[in-house]
Design a protein around this motif. Sequence first.
Motif, PDB file in Angstrom:
ATOM      1  N   SER A 125     -17.574 -31.227 -78.687  1.00 14.13           N
ATOM      2  CA  SER A 125     -16.880 -29.876 -79.175  1.00 14.13           C
ATOM      3  C   SER A 125     -16.687 -29.104 -77.746  1.00 14.13           C
ATOM      4  CB  SER A 125     -17.769 -28.945 -79.827  1.00 14.13           C
ATOM      5  OG  SER A 125     -18.945 -28.621 -78.901  1.00 14.13           O
ATOM      6  N   ASN A 126     -15.834 -28.080 -77.645  1.00 14.46           N
ATOM      7  CA  ASN A 126     -15.338 -27.422 -76.417  1.00 14.46           C
ATOM      8  C   ASN A 126     -16.622 -27.007 -75.759  1.00 14.46           C
ATOM      9  OD1 ASN A 126     -12.733 -27.770 -77.075  1.00 14.46           O
ATOM     10  ND2 ASN A 126     -12.037 -25.794 -77.597  1.00 14.46           N
ATOM     11  N   GLU A 127     -17.396 -26.416 -76.471  1.00 17.12           N
ATOM     12  CA  GLU A 127     -18.876 -25.820 -75.920  1.00 17.12           C
ATOM     13  C   GLU A 127     -19.713 -26.981 -75.514  1.00 17.12           C
ATOM     14  OE1 GLU A 127     -21.232 -23.617 -74.554  1.00 17.12           O
ATOM     15  OE2 GLU A 127     -19.467 -22.695 -75.740  1.00 17.12           O
ATOM     16  N   LYS A 128     -19.820 -28.033 -75.982  1.00 15.22           N
ATOM     17  CA  LYS A 128     -20.397 -29.237 -75.310  1.00 15.22           C
ATOM     18  C   LYS A 128     -19.782 -29.545 -73.875  1.00 15.22           C
ATOM     19  CE  LYS A 128     -23.467 -31.568 -78.062  1.00 15.22           C
ATOM     20  NZ  LYS A 128     -23.949 -32.456 -78.803  1.00 15.22           N
ATOM     21  N   ARG A 129     -18.528 -29.636 -74.029  1.00 16.46           N
ATOM     22  CA  ARG A 129     -17.735 -30.266 -72.853  1.00 16.46           C
ATOM     23  C   ARG A 129     -17.915 -29.161 -71.762  1.00 16.46           C
ATOM     24  NH1 ARG A 129     -13.609 -30.982 -76.183  1.00 16.46           N
ATOM     25  NH2 ARG A 129     -12.058 -29.786 -74.976  1.00 16.46           N
ATOM     26  N   ARG A 130     -17.801 -27.876 -72.322  1.00 11.07           N
ATOM     27  CA  ARG A 130     -18.019 -26.768 -71.173  1.00 11.07           C
ATOM     28  C   ARG A 130     -19.561 -26.889 -70.567  1.00 11.07           C
ATOM     29  NH1 ARG A 130     -17.247 -23.084 -74.465  1.00 11.07           N
ATOM     30  NH2 ARG A 130     -15.208 -22.604 -73.802  1.00 11.07           N
ATOM     31  N   GLU A 131     -20.409 -27.146 -71.496  1.00  8.95           N
ATOM     32  CA  GLU A 131     -21.950 -27.103 -71.003  1.00  8.95           C
ATOM     33  C   GLU A 131     -21.820 -28.507 -69.880  1.00  8.95           C
ATOM     34  OE1 GLU A 131     -25.809 -28.599 -73.299  1.00  8.95           O
ATOM     35  OE2 GLU A 131     -24.799 -26.642 -73.925  1.00  8.95           O
ATOM     36  N   LEU A 132     -21.440 -29.638 -70.508  1.00  7.12           N
ATOM     37  CA  LEU A 132     -21.585 -30.615 -69.575  1.00  7.12           C
ATOM     38  C   LEU A 132     -21.038 -30.365 -68.134  1.00  7.12           C
ATOM     39  CD1 LEU A 132     -22.030 -33.987 -69.106  1.00  7.12           C
ATOM     40  CD2 LEU A 132     -19.486 -34.132 -70.171  1.00  7.12           C
ATOM     41  N   GLU A 166     -18.023 -46.737 -78.527  1.00  7.09           N
ATOM     42  CA  GLU A 166     -19.363 -47.063 -79.685  1.00  7.09           C
ATOM     43  C   GLU A 166     -20.337 -47.381 -78.869  1.00  7.09           C
ATOM     44  OE1 GLU A 166     -21.526 -46.600 -82.822  1.00  7.09           O
ATOM     45  OE2 GLU A 166     -19.205 -45.861 -82.865  1.00  7.09           O
ATOM     46  N   LEU A 167     -20.011 -48.329 -77.877  1.00  6.45           N
ATOM     47  CA  LEU A 167     -21.124 -49.055 -77.208  1.00  6.45           C
ATOM     48  C   LEU A 167     -21.731 -48.076 -76.322  1.00  6.45           C
ATOM     49  CD1 LEU A 167     -22.309 -51.729 -76.134  1.00  6.45           C
ATOM     50  CD2 LEU A 167     -20.604 -51.589 -74.113  1.00  6.45           C
ATOM     51  N   ALA A 168     -21.176 -47.013 -75.697  1.00  3.68           N
ATOM     52  CA  ALA A 168     -21.638 -45.822 -74.718  1.00  3.68           C
ATOM     53  C   ALA A 168     -22.501 -45.037 -75.599  1.00  3.68           C
ATOM     54  CB  ALA A 168     -20.694 -45.288 -74.136  1.00  3.68           C
ATOM     55  N   LYS A 169     -22.045 -44.698 -76.738  1.00  2.00           N
ATOM     56  CA  LYS A 169     -22.396 -43.710 -77.616  1.00  2.00           C
ATOM     57  C   LYS A 169     -23.947 -44.165 -78.051  1.00  2.00           C
ATOM     58  CE  LYS A 169     -19.116 -42.629 -80.394  1.00  2.00           C
ATOM     59  NZ  LYS A 169     -18.077 -41.886 -81.391  1.00  2.00           N
ATOM     60  N   GLN A 170     -24.078 -45.536 -78.454  1.00  5.61           N
ATOM     61  CA  GLN A 170     -25.107 -46.132 -78.819  1.00  5.61           C
ATOM     62  C   GLN A 170     -26.478 -45.915 -77.908  1.00  5.61           C
ATOM     63  OE1 GLN A 170     -24.043 -50.377 -79.848  1.00  5.61           O
ATOM     64  NE2 GLN A 170     -23.165 -49.463 -81.671  1.00  5.61           N
ATOM     65  N   GLN A 171     -26.087 -45.857 -76.593  1.00  2.70           N
ATOM     66  CA  GLN A 171     -26.932 -45.600 -75.659  1.00  2.70           C
ATOM     67  C   GLN A 171     -27.107 -44.156 -75.144  1.00  2.70           C
ATOM     68  OE1 GLN A 171     -28.608 -48.251 -74.306  1.00  2.70           O
ATOM     69  NE2 GLN A 171     -27.622 -49.433 -75.997  1.00  2.70           N
ATOM     70  N   GLY A 172     -26.772 -43.166 -76.075  1.00  7.17           N
ATOM     71  CA  GLY A 172     -26.830 -41.776 -75.647  1.00  7.17           C
ATOM     72  C   GLY A 172     -26.219 -41.098 -74.776  1.00  7.17           C
ATOM     73  N   ILE A 173     -24.892 -41.888 -74.426  1.00  4.50           N
ATOM     74  CA  ILE A 173     -23.967 -41.466 -73.525  1.00  4.50           C
ATOM     75  C   ILE A 173     -23.022 -40.771 -74.152  1.00  4.50           C
ATOM     76  CG2 ILE A 173     -22.493 -41.800 -71.556  1.00  4.50           C
ATOM     77  CD1 ILE A 173     -24.265 -44.422 -71.064  1.00  4.50           C
ATOM     78  N   GLU A 174     -22.463 -39.268 -73.762  1.00  5.55           N
ATOM     79  CA  GLU A 174     -21.374 -38.708 -74.458  1.00  5.55           C
ATOM     80  C   GLU A 174     -20.163 -39.339 -73.936  1.00  5.55           C
ATOM     81  OE1 GLU A 174     -21.113 -36.269 -76.217  1.00  5.55           O
ATOM     82  OE2 GLU A 174     -22.884 -34.744 -76.061  1.00  5.55           O
ATOM     83  N   VAL A 175     -19.448 -39.441 -74.696  1.00  4.10           N
ATOM     84  CA  VAL A 175     -17.830 -40.019 -74.468  1.00  4.10           C
ATOM     85  C   VAL A 175     -16.749 -39.004 -74.886  1.00  4.10           C
ATOM     86  CG1 VAL A 175     -16.401 -41.971 -75.268  1.00  4.10           C
ATOM     87  CG2 VAL A 175     -18.767 -42.272 -75.020  1.00  4.10           C
ATOM     88  N   ILE A 176     -15.920 -38.915 -73.732  1.00  2.00           N
ATOM     89  CA  ILE A 176     -14.832 -38.112 -73.808  1.00  2.00           C
ATOM     90  C   ILE A 176     -13.738 -38.891 -73.549  1.00  2.00           C
ATOM     91  CG2 ILE A 176     -13.384 -35.982 -73.067  1.00  2.00           C
ATOM     92  CD1 ILE A 176     -17.294 -36.022 -72.271  1.00  2.00           C
TER      93      ILE A 176
END
Length: 145
Positions: free
Chosen positions: A7-14, A118-128
């Motif tokens: 979400s915009n909020e999550k990207r802003r926080e990041l 998918e690979l990155a998300k499985q390791q807990g990494i946010e993907v944009i």
Amino acid sequence: MPHQNPSNEKRRELLQEAKTIAVVGLSNKPDRTSYMVSQAMQNNGYRIIPVNPTIAGETVLGEKAVATLTEIDEPVDIVNVFRRSEEIMPVAQDVLQMKHKPRALWLQQGIANEEAAELAKQQGIEVIMDLCIKVDHALLGVGKK
């Protein structure tokens, strides 16, 4: 299920919390998009680490370039990528091999790779995917560091 960006909020926080951005495919040519975007992010207070095997060892934007993500010894918050979509899987694999796992893998505008996401998300990494970090920084109203 196709990838959905945070979400915009999550990207802003990041973007507000991030300090260091490793830029895969950063060019040493000032007229290239990767250079201009990285310089703008640097001007907004982020530390940039250039990642490009053809210019490894050179200084770009005042920072020494490394050949691969796995050479970076310090924590990186965001890995920002300027590579073609079909070249993203090896980048995602390198992200998983980094000494310090980044919070996010950010694929610039026009770049998307579902398998790598998918690979990155499985390791807990946010993907944009398919968003320009500089444009998002401005649109989301993230202040200077």
